[in-house]
Design a protein around this motif. Structure first.
Motif, PDB file in Angstrom:
ATOM      1  N   SER A 166       0.861  -1.177   0.000  1.00 39.77           N
ATOM      2  CA  SER A 166       0.000   0.000   0.000  1.00 39.77           C
ATOM      3  C   SER A 166       0.893   1.222   0.000  1.00 39.77           C
ATOM      4  O   SER A 166       2.017   1.181   0.459  1.00 39.77           O
TER       5      SER A 166
ATOM      6  N   TRP B 180     -11.178  -8.976  -6.753  1.00 37.21           N
ATOM      7  CA  TRP B 180     -10.954  -8.058  -5.630  1.00 37.21           C
ATOM      8  C   TRP B 180     -10.193  -6.798  -6.039  1.00 37.21           C
ATOM      9  O   TRP B 180     -10.496  -5.688  -5.576  1.00 37.21           O
ATOM     10  N   ALA B 181      -9.212  -6.927  -6.893  1.00 34.71           N
ATOM     11  CA  ALA B 181      -8.335  -5.796  -7.208  1.00 34.71           C
ATOM     12  C   ALA B 181      -9.047  -4.667  -7.944  1.00 34.71           C
ATOM     13  O   ALA B 181      -8.586  -3.523  -7.903  1.00 34.71           O
TER      14      ALA B 181
ATOM     15  N   TYR C 197     -10.917  -2.548  -5.232  1.00 36.35           N
ATOM     16  CA  TYR C 197      -9.858  -2.052  -4.347  1.00 36.35           C
ATOM     17  C   TYR C 197      -9.141  -0.862  -4.974  1.00 36.35           C
ATOM     18  O   TYR C 197      -8.795   0.103  -4.281  1.00 36.35           O
TER      19      TYR C 197
ATOM     20  N   THR D  28     -10.553   2.589  -4.150  1.00 41.02           N
ATOM     21  CA  THR D  28     -10.565   3.074  -2.776  1.00 41.02           C
ATOM     22  C   THR D  28      -9.380   3.992  -2.530  1.00 41.02           C
ATOM     23  O   THR D  28      -8.405   4.001  -3.291  1.00 41.02           O
TER      24      THR D  28
ATOM     25  N   GLY E  67      -6.347   1.881  -1.979  1.00 40.03           N
ATOM     26  CA  GLY E  67      -5.888   1.091  -3.116  1.00 40.03           C
ATOM     27  C   GLY E  67      -5.622   1.850  -4.390  1.00 40.03           C
ATOM     28  O   GLY E  67      -5.246   1.247  -5.401  1.00 40.03           O
TER      29      GLY E  67
ATOM     30  N   MET F 274      -2.335 -10.272   0.240  1.00 39.39           N
ATOM     31  CA  MET F 274      -2.642  -9.205  -0.709  1.00 39.39           C
ATOM     32  C   MET F 274      -1.896  -9.425  -2.019  1.00 39.39           C
ATOM     33  O   MET F 274      -2.456  -9.258  -3.115  1.00 39.39           O
TER      34      MET F 274
END
Length: 296
Positions: free
Chosen positions: A7, A72-73, A76, A79, A82, A138
């Motif tokens: 991150s 998921w990516a 994400y 956000t 992300g 992750m």
């Protein structure tokens, strides 16, 4: 190699296609169903030890341990936490379809990274025993997703923001060329957008790989697979996908598809490419995960 943290608050340079994806939050590469299909194909081909390793890492003992995180990516990346990853779904080939297609890492990847550097980076993070399980989890989710993304031809193309800037119709509905390849064509093959559709399509593709039309090709899809040379291997996969932009996606140029309804013959021509790319990336994902599980 670009080392990208799990991150980051650093500002990344966004590619043209990525910028478009931020403006179009409904756009997901292959759509969730396509990503789930890639994951289910991989699930059918991973070694037993690989299955155990990733089920433990993902804390999911079900048969959905890959499919449940396959898309998921995409959300994400929208956000605050992300947004650093939003540029990792693409490589923007600065080529000239349909007359010339090709991907050049130095020219096309950009300072902020791209799908090729991201797969290499997150593969290395999965192999890093010094990272805690949440960071490796992750990394696994990124790898699972990006190995699907790289098979979508327009995720390896810069023209008109990876096709996002080319308005088209599909069965009377307004959309764009990128979305047609993400969702409409895959769903025309699978018969829907649900998890059930993904499972059913994956079962058919698995059969085609084991004893059908892809049986003679499958070994060649992974003949050069090497985690130690991840960047060059995945650049080759990007180049392979990008070639379909000239041969199929934009065979007749932008004018042949812009403002046209692509729900007929165009979809029929695109279906074999989509099926092949989903099957291919599912099989490659299985062997990539096998290599990771064997190395840790």
């Amino acid at each position: 190699m670009i080392r990208i943290p799990a991150s980051s608050n650093n500002k990344m340079l966004l590619s043209a296609a990525t910028a478009a994806s931020l403006l179009l939050p409904g756009v997901q590469a292959w759509g969730a169903m396509g990503h789930e299909t890639v994951a289910y194909v991989a699930t059918d081909f991973v070694a037993a030890g690989t299955c155990t390793y990733f089920q433990n890492l993902m804390a999911d003992a079900s048969a959905n341990y890959l499919a449940s995180v396959a898309s998921w990516a995409d959300p994400y990346g929208h956000t605050e936490a992300g947004k650093f990853s939003s540029g990792f779904h693409y490589i923007d080939a600065q080529d000239s379809p349909p007359s010339s297609c090709g991907v050049d890492f130095a020219r096309d990847c950009g300072e902020g990274g791209c799908i090729v550097s991201a797969i290499s980076n997150y593969t290395n993070r999965l192999l890093d025993a010094d990272l805690d399980s949440s960071e490796r989890q992750m990394a696994a989710k990124f790898v699972i997703h990006f190995l699907g993304d790289i098979g979508q031809p327009l995720h390896n193309e810069n023209l008109e923001k990876g096709g996002n800037g080319i308005p088209v119709d599909y069965s009377g509905e307004e959309t764009n060329l990128h979305h047609v390849w993400d969702s409409e064509i895959p769903e025309s093959v699978s018969g829907g957008s649900s998890l059930t559709s993904a499972r059913s399509w994956a079962a058919n593709l698995t059969m085609a790989i084991k004893s059908g039309i892809y049986e003679s090709q499958a070994a060649g899809w992974v003949s050069d697979l090497s985690l130690a040379d991840a960047q060059n291997i995945t650049l080759g996969w990007a180049t392979e996908s990008n070639a379909y932009v000239c041969s199929t996606v934009l065979e007749g140029g932008v004018s042949a598809v812009e403002d046209q309804d692509l729900g007929g013959d165009y979809t029929t021509r695109g279906q074999p490419v989509v099926s092949l790319q989903i099957a291919k990336q599912g099989y490659r994902l299985a062997k990539w995960l096998d290599a990771i599980a064997s190395a840790v």
